[in-house]
Design an enzyme around this catalytic site. Structure first.
Site, PDB file in Angstrom:
ATOM      1  N   TYR A 128      31.013  79.705  74.346  1.00 39.11           N
ATOM      2  CA  TYR A 128      31.352  78.614  75.268  1.00 39.11           C
ATOM      3  C   TYR A 128      32.682  78.871  75.966  1.00 39.11           C
ATOM      4  CZ  TYR A 128      27.663  75.582  73.411  1.00 39.11           C
ATOM      5  OH  TYR A 128      26.457  75.036  73.062  1.00 39.11           O
ATOM      6  N   LYS A 165      42.410  67.526  43.724  1.00 40.18           N
ATOM      7  CA  LYS A 165      42.045  66.553  44.751  1.00 40.18           C
ATOM      8  C   LYS A 165      41.008  67.127  45.708  1.00 40.18           C
ATOM      9  CE  LYS A 165      45.859  67.803  47.871  1.00 40.18           C
ATOM     10  NZ  LYS A 165      47.051  67.310  48.578  1.00 40.18           N
TER      11      LYS A 165
END
Length: 358
Positions: free
Chosen positions: A263, A33
């Site tokens: 950040y 999958k």
């Protein structure tokens, strides 16, 4: 600046060893999958030819891709299709899970429109809490299914904690296995026969023999086949990671003590430090769980917040670092250790940057 490589020969070798480990009466449903977890649906499926008995996919689109490539194995679409896709999946002969009790009339109506019976695997929810029917709902569902519209081709359950190592995880997994096996024994006593009975995922295949014992006759193998075993014990067969990925160092910085990196200033250098700025970030599919890389054959910790296209590594202890050096993100020899990330968790990275060998 990110590159990935998938060795399909390694996938085949892993599957061969798993096939040798499992009882011969047990069929293998190979989970491919989401583009084979980013490893490449068709190249990986081709590598599995002659070893696996079924394929498990995420969508009608993936099932059709396998059929167009002339794969003949039965295919289970592991997420229940909705709307027109359900009718098309029935018409084209794919196996489907029963996601909830309300899906029964929907399947019967779709079967009538498709002009053939739906091939359905009933999921018994023994503790995953996603798709399926509660154990007390299953007998009622069997009694209302119209055999002219729905063929119950399989029954299965989904183990939620087979990869866990805690005593609580072990106890819960054993309880799920016992519960599902108890249901099968009750059906056998009542003369209810369902062709395919499956429970074990990769972790259970490697660690819980009772999850593959009779009357169970199929397993769903995913992560183990790609070489990323999980579970409470060491795998009984060698499983080699099939993918590796790397990026390049885009800059090398010497920073003073007390200097913020990234950040939010989530990391501040505790002393004078050298950091390498790697040209990879969450835009490439990386995840915050990745905390270490390998540069010049030495482990380097990632520091600061992961950016869209960059992340910093502390290379203070590594000599002769220069711009353009490779940083190994994952691969053989580095997967499975604390701070590394399993490649099957980053299919976007693999699918965006891969090439195949083997």
């Amino acid at each position: 600046m990110v590159r990935a490589e998938v060795d399909t020969g390694v996938v085949r070798g892993n599957l061969e060893r798993l096939r040798g480990w499992l009882p011969r009466r047990v069929s293998i449903l190979f989970v491919v999958k989401e583009d084979a977890y980013g490893h490449g649906l068709l190249p990986v499926a081709r590598a599995a030819q002659g070893i696996v008995d079924w394929f498990g996919v995420a969508s009608l689109h993936e099932a059709r891709a396998l059929r167009r490539a002339e794969f003949k194995q039965p295919i289970l679409i592991m997420t229940p299709p909705v709307g027109p896709s359900l009718v098309q999946a029935i018409r084209e002969g794919y196996h489907l899970p029963l996601g909830d009790s309300g899906m029964i009339p929907e399947l019967e109506a779709a079967s009538a429109r498709a002009g053939r019976r739906a091939l359905v695997h009933i999921e018994v929810d023994t503790g995953m809490g996603r798709f399926g029917l509660l154990p007390e709902e299953v007998d009622q569902a069997l009694s209302v299914i119209h055999p002219g519209r729905i063929e119950v081709a399989g029954v299965y359950s989904h183990l939620s904690s087979a990869n866990g190592r805690s005593e609580e995880d072990l106890e819960f997994t054993r309880a799920q296995v016992w519960w599902f096996r108890h249901i099968l024994k009750e059906w056998e006593r009542q003369g209810i026969e369902i062709p395919w009975r499956h429970l074990a995922n990769s972790a259970a295949v490697l660690a819980f023999d009772e999850a593959t014992a009779s009357p169970l006759n199929m397993v769903r193998v995913g992560t183990a086949a790609y070489g990323y075993p999980e579970g409470p014990v060491a795998p009984p067969v060698e499983l080699i990671p099939a993918a590796r990925a790397w990026t390049e160092i885009a800059a090398v910085r010497d920073l003073p003590r007390g200097w913020p990196v990234g950040y939010g200033r989530g990391y501040v250098t505790p002393g004078a430090a050298r950091v390498a700025i790697l040209a990879a970030g969450y835009g490439d599919g990386l995840r915050p769980e990745l905390r270490r890389v390998v540069i010049r054959d030495q482990a380097a910790s990632l520091v600061g917040k992961l950016g869209m296209d960059s992340v910093a590594a502390d290379v203070t202890a590594i000599e002769r670092i220069r711009r353009g050096d490779r940083a190994l993100l994952f691969g053989p020899g580095v997967c499975g250790h604390e701070g590394w990330i399993c490649p099957v968790l980053v299919p976007v990275l693999l699918s965006s940057h891969r090439r195949w060998t083997g």
